[in-house]
Design a protein around this motif. Structure first.
Motif, short mmCIF file in Angstrom:
data_model
loop_
_atom_site.label_atom_id
_atom_site.label_comp_id
_atom_site.label_asym_id
_atom_site.label_seq_id
_atom_site.Cartn_x
_atom_site.Cartn_y
_atom_site.Cartn_z
N ARG A 11 -53.45 0.76 -30.35
CA ARG A 11 -53.72 -0.15 -29.24
C ARG A 11 -52.78 -1.35 -29.31
O ARG A 11 -52.21 -1.76 -28.30
CB ARG A 11 -55.19 -0.59 -29.25
N LEU A 12 -52.62 -1.90 -30.50
CA LEU A 12 -51.71 -3.04 -30.66
C LEU A 12 -50.27 -2.66 -30.31
O LEU A 12 -49.54 -3.46 -29.71
CB LEU A 12 -51.79 -3.58 -32.09
N ILE A 13 -49.86 -1.46 -30.67
CA ILE A 13 -48.50 -0.99 -30.35
C ILE A 13 -48.34 -0.78 -28.85
O ILE A 13 -47.27 -1.03 -28.28
CB ILE A 13 -48.18 0.30 -31.14
N LEU A 14 -49.40 -0.34 -28.19
CA LEU A 14 -49.33 -0.09 -26.74
C LEU A 14 -49.24 -1.39 -25.93
O LEU A 14 -48.76 -1.37 -24.79
CB LEU A 14 -50.55 0.72 -26.28
N ILE A 15 -49.67 -2.50 -26.49
CA ILE A 15 -49.68 -3.75 -25.73
C ILE A 15 -48.28 -4.16 -25.28
O ILE A 15 -48.07 -4.42 -24.09
CB ILE A 15 -50.40 -4.88 -26.50
N VAL A 17 -45.70 -2.25 -24.90
CA VAL A 17 -45.26 -1.20 -23.98
C VAL A 17 -45.87 -1.45 -22.61
O VAL A 17 -45.19 -1.37 -21.57
CB VAL A 17 -45.64 0.20 -24.52
N PHE A 18 -47.15 -1.77 -22.60
CA PHE A 18 -47.85 -2.11 -21.35
C PHE A 18 -47.19 -3.31 -20.67
O PHE A 18 -46.92 -3.29 -19.47
CB PHE A 18 -49.33 -2.38 -21.64
N LEU A 19 -46.95 -4.38 -21.45
CA LEU A 19 -46.35 -5.59 -20.88
C LEU A 19 -44.98 -5.33 -20.30
O LEU A 19 -44.65 -5.82 -19.21
CB LEU A 19 -46.27 -6.69 -21.94
N GLY A 35 -51.96 3.08 -16.29
CA GLY A 35 -52.19 4.21 -17.19
C GLY A 35 -52.08 3.81 -18.66
O GLY A 35 -52.93 4.20 -19.48
N ILE A 36 -51.07 3.04 -18.99
CA ILE A 36 -50.90 2.59 -20.38
C ILE A 36 -52.05 1.66 -20.77
O ILE A 36 -52.60 1.76 -21.87
CB ILE A 36 -49.53 1.89 -20.57
N PHE A 37 -52.43 0.78 -19.87
CA PHE A 37 -53.55 -0.12 -20.13
C PHE A 37 -54.83 0.68 -20.37
O PHE A 37 -55.58 0.41 -21.31
CB PHE A 37 -53.74 -1.10 -18.96
N LEU A 38 -55.09 1.67 -19.52
CA LEU A 38 -56.31 2.47 -19.67
C LEU A 38 -56.28 3.29 -20.97
O LEU A 38 -57.32 3.43 -21.62
CB LEU A 38 -56.50 3.39 -18.46
N THR A 74 -56.12 -10.32 -22.70
CA THR A 74 -55.37 -11.54 -22.42
C THR A 74 -53.99 -11.21 -21.86
O THR A 74 -53.56 -11.81 -20.86
CB THR A 74 -55.24 -12.41 -23.69
N ALA A 75 -53.32 -10.25 -22.46
CA ALA A 75 -51.99 -9.84 -21.97
C ALA A 75 -52.07 -9.33 -20.53
O ALA A 75 -51.23 -9.67 -19.69
CB ALA A 75 -51.41 -8.77 -22.89
N ALA A 76 -53.09 -8.53 -20.26
CA ALA A 76 -53.24 -7.98 -18.90
C ALA A 76 -53.53 -9.09 -17.89
O ALA A 76 -52.93 -9.12 -16.81
CB ALA A 76 -54.37 -6.95 -18.89
N LEU A 77 -54.42 -10.01 -18.24
CA LEU A 77 -54.76 -11.09 -17.31
C LEU A 77 -53.56 -11.99 -17.03
O LEU A 77 -53.30 -12.35 -15.87
CB LEU A 77 -55.92 -11.91 -17.86
#
Length: 181
Positions: A11-15, A17-19, A35-38, A74-77
């Protein structure tokens, strides 16, 4: 490293990538970011499930899992505010609640009390995931029937976020409830 902690690390690694995906300007960037967030949010549910099922709850997991959750939300918001899809004041309220409850948990831990996520807190997390995904998808399927789903999801999330935060603080203040947190 056990499976639950590996999922949290994933999950931490995906953050980032998501951003990165959320900041890109290509045709389906919003869908890819959602999709990455989900996928990252799914690891949150799975790590807890496997930790309990396999009895692999660790101190590292107890620390890292909620931190990873808070960083993801927090990153998503912040990304959504930057994209102009979420009002900054809403993000600040949600992020402030997350920081306050994390601080409360740290204070409780110093007193030897573990505050487990409540049903209301878990519902709040699900509502946050749904609202963030909906904001990235821009009411994709609801535009057809003219329903402002993102507005409803964000309002519901905001209410649950404040309510669940207050619930944690009220329960922690009551000495009788401290045994049951």
């Amino acid at each position: 490293m056990n499976l639950p902690n590996s999922l949290t690390i994933a999950r931490l690694i995906l953050i980032p990538v998501f951003l990165l995906t959320a900041s890109m300007k290509f045709l389906y960037a919003d869908y890819a970011a959602a999709g990455i967030f989900l996928l990252a949010a799914l690891t949150d549910g799975l790590d807890g499930y496997f930790a309990r099922k396999k009895n692999e709850v660790t101190r590292l997991g107890n620390f890292l899992d909620p931190v990873a959750d808070k960083i993801l939300i927090t990153a998503a918001l912040i990304s959504l505010v930057e994209l102009g899809r979420l009002a900054g004041w809403i993000a600040i309220i949600i992020i402030s609640r997350e920081i306050a409850v994390t601080g409360l948990r740290a204070l409780a831990a110093a007193e030897g009390i573990v505050i487990y996520p409540s049903r209301l807190g878990r519902t709040k997390t699900v509502s946050q995931v749904v609202a963030v995904a909906a904001l990235f998808l821009r009411d994709f399927s609801f535009n057809i029937i003219n329903v402002p789903f993102t507005h409803i999801a964000v309002a519901f999330t905001l209410i649950l976020t404040v309510w669940s935060g207050l619930d944690y603080f009220v329960k922690f203040r009551s000495p009788a409830d401290k045994k049951h947190l």
